[in-house]
Write a protein that holds these residues in place. Sequence first.
Motif, PDB file in Angstrom:
ATOM      1  N   SER A 129      -2.074  -0.010  -4.817  1.00 46.78           N
ATOM      2  CA  SER A 129      -2.119  -1.095  -3.836  1.00 46.78           C
ATOM      3  C   SER A 129      -2.286  -2.450  -4.491  1.00 46.78           C
ATOM      4  O   SER A 129      -3.096  -2.613  -5.406  1.00 46.78           O
ATOM      5  N   THR A 130      -1.542  -3.438  -3.973  1.00 45.14           N
ATOM      6  CA  THR A 130      -1.751  -4.823  -4.413  1.00 45.14           C
ATOM      7  C   THR A 130      -2.884  -5.469  -3.620  1.00 45.14           C
ATOM      8  O   THR A 130      -3.151  -6.646  -3.782  1.00 45.14           O
ATOM      9  N   ASN A 131      -3.549  -4.710  -2.758  1.00 42.75           N
ATOM     10  CA  ASN A 131      -4.791  -5.194  -2.148  1.00 42.75           C
ATOM     11  C   ASN A 131      -6.010  -4.679  -2.899  1.00 42.75           C
ATOM     12  O   ASN A 131      -7.148  -4.864  -2.467  1.00 42.75           O
ATOM     13  N   ASN A 162       0.842  -1.199   0.000  1.00 49.51           N
ATOM     14  CA  ASN A 162       0.000   0.000   0.000  1.00 49.51           C
ATOM     15  C   ASN A 162       0.874   1.245   0.000  1.00 49.51           C
ATOM     16  O   ASN A 162       1.565   1.498   0.993  1.00 49.51           O
TER      17      ASN A 162
END
Lengths: 480, 480
Positions: free
Chosen positions: B258-260, B229
């Motif tokens: 973000s990789t979320n 993030n």
Amino acid sequence: MLRGVPFGRSLVSRYHSLTKLPTINQLFSNINNNSLRNNDIVPELNCYIQSIKTLKNVTFLDLFDGTSSQPLKVVINNRASGAMEVPLDELQMGQAVNLTNWRITETPNRLQTFELTQNTDSKLTIMGKVEENYPLQSKQKVTVQYLRSIPLLKYKTNYFSALIRFRSLLQSKLINILTGQDFVMCNPPILTANDTEGNNETFKTIPKNLNLTVSTQLHLEILAQSMKNVFTISPCFRAEMSDTGRHLAEFWMLELESTNLSDLKDLQDCVRLLMMNAAESLLNDKNIDNFLPNDNYLPMNTLNKEQIKERWQHMANPESWKQITYTEAVDILQKNYPNPPIWGESLASDHEKFLAESYFNNGLGAFVLISQYPTSIKPFYMKHSKDNDKTVDCFDMIFPGGMGEVAGGSVREVNIDTLNKAIGENATDLDWYVELRKLGSLPRGGYGIGMERLIAYMFGLQNVKDAIPFFRVMKDKISF
Amino acid sequence: MLRGVPFGRSLVSRYHSLTKLPTINQLFSNINNNSLRNNDIVPELNCYIQSIKTLKNVTFLDLFDGTSSQPLKVVINNRASGAMEVPLDELQMGQAVNLTNWRITETPNRLQTFELTQNTDSKLTIMGKVEENYPLQSKQKVTVQYLRSIPLLKYKTNYFSALIRFRSLLQSKLINILTGQDFVMCNPPILTANDTEGNNETFKTIPKNLNLTVSTQLHLEILAQSMKNVFTISPCFRAEMSDTGRHLAEFWMLELESTNLSDLKDLQDCVRLLMMNAAESLLNDKNIDNFLPNDNYLPMNTLNKEQIKERWQHMANPESWKQITYTEAVDILQKNYPNPPIWGESLASDHEKFLAESYFNNGLGAFVLISQYPTSIKPFYMKHSKDNDKTVDCFDMIFPGGMGEVAGGSVREVNIDTLNKAIGENATDLDWYVELRKLGSLPRGGYGIGMERLIAYMFGLQNVKDAIPFFRVMKDKISF
């Protein structure tokens, strides 16, 4: 199911969580505050593999996602690994993986407080592969210089991700300290007609033939004249050819300007107290270890956690701070240093180093504020010292640890005649700056702190190139 | 004597006060929390005169210093004015003054809680004069456009100083919300080889022939791939000729990656919740009135305090948020708008305005997230929609109030073949961006919020030029 449970820290807990998936740091925090408990299931997690250890019956993975200094331990039962739908022998360091439905298992007897273990429906999926020659191998001790050469990967290391988190935290703390004391955060322009420092080292733009700002001070003075206390943390640009561990073509500067800082003593107190407050605030932060390197993953020749905290304690200690005048500095150097300056010359970096690391030295060196430099070697905007036209009311703040000048500031000249004389005839683009003194002007002073040098000292870096996510210097080709 | 008493707010009260002299806002705060009391003496204060009212026996001054929406009232006994060592008839609006040893006198029956009255040794000294034709006269109602034309003075108005304080507060709150949820604040480079949006509207530099960044997204992706993030609030540059109330050549963007955030729904939830959290956090701030204009000093055609808060309440309300696809938007426009687009075309600003201010309208308009635009009108880095090569998984966030597109974002393409095809052959400077997908890549998404458009909406401005301290547009000469 945990999906939908807010993972935010207490500060924002009454607000909505911005992402559904947790970070590894949020898992640790939620275990610590008991909102996650033994045997709870983590529905989904994205991260990457930092290390793999295969034994006969079990495989241990260390997972990272850049949010925590601690790895997340995962234990895979080798015989049950088929259920994960990935053959164990495909796993590789650096791979990005997705985990679903893993169980939190407390591990009271180990260093970490918990690990993830397999549930009946746990899955581990490789989301992003790495190539065969993936350069980061866990057991290999690397240098910071090597990591600097792989900018696409270096933030997958524990050390550099902690460094970026530290940079973020330090900025937040400086912002909170300053706004809490009625300093307003401003964004002065980057594109400007001025060359504040007058060194002819500006980048120009096509189109428009503007300068990229070398310092936002002149614009901050407009704001300070109206709004008293202002500051910015802003990029600045200098197209200078210096190729040292202390120079960047693009760097960030905290610049502060205030009409409550009208004499040199108050100004020096302000910068010293800001540094002491920042260090104290870091030391008092109960989560601080998450912004420090993990001693198990240190590159070669770097400071460990305790050595870094020792620097902060040193900064927070009033005894570490020294104030001398330029004239005193020259005198000290002439009496104690083989190759001293004569009065009127700039201090060279080895002079500054001698003062901050040898002459004033109680072990970790000293933070030395040197004031009242000769008028002839300082820019036009500095106030001439009272009863001494040969010096100006300015200071340089010299740090130990190899960083040298970390900040510089001055009381500003508000006398129009003195200012016009200092500017000279060939700078008509500064008419507005003189004009400002006719519009209800107050005495004021300010300073600029080089963020990368400050960060370098506070994290124990030897080169400012490592203190900024992607460094730019004049010598190198910038290819991305 | 109060000199030396810490005037900081509670947040930093355990730390050292950075300046000895107080601000007007600190006086108000210290009265409110009883650390200053009736009859206490204020040793010294620097500020400027906002208005003067002379009666037969007394003179009332309103003093400002840009830190408070409330003026500080001073009452001078005309017959005792000699002791102040300044003739009353020299006082003028806009002058900078220094006050020493004035007495705090509570005024329970008036609007303000206290005023300063004369003590036996009170002094008032004119520190900075103004010229005869000083343009800011208290009783004269001015326009924002006029104030925009006097950049050296406009922050001496109540309205514009509140606006800069608001900008500072909003940034602080966004930073605190994001860092509190494990988003790391980063400083990606301004100097870059890339032209992320591919519109050929970059400023170039001399020397080095680099672009000034139009968006920091590509560099943020490097960081997000390693650190999950990340976000920045950073200046961006576009050398575009548009001369509207919504365009600047230099503007600040909050960019988040973000990789979320790997699907369009989560991504849109994230930006909507960030906006709602920010509005809620402002509404819950007990000091918020100090970051809003004082209704007694409004320029013409501006929103007052309550109207501004109404906008924030509107933002914080989930009912105000609408989500439609581009295809649905085109369909709505074709059925309801005289001059609709055909599928495949960009939406014009009047189309966006119709949707956010007329079609979805419960009084204050709606915040409309429009998703999945045609592939052909969007940049190379956006992820192709599943099972539909004609659209990409992106959104534009349209605001009412005339600001139109305030944010845009997308899921990022991680498929190397699709990406290479979208980039085409003539962009070898993006090889590293494709390479990144081979280094343990995770799905990711992100967005950019135009800070000046957001601030303009939230403060009720009609022109983004007023939302930044010193604006830069292509059309105008930049002379300072």
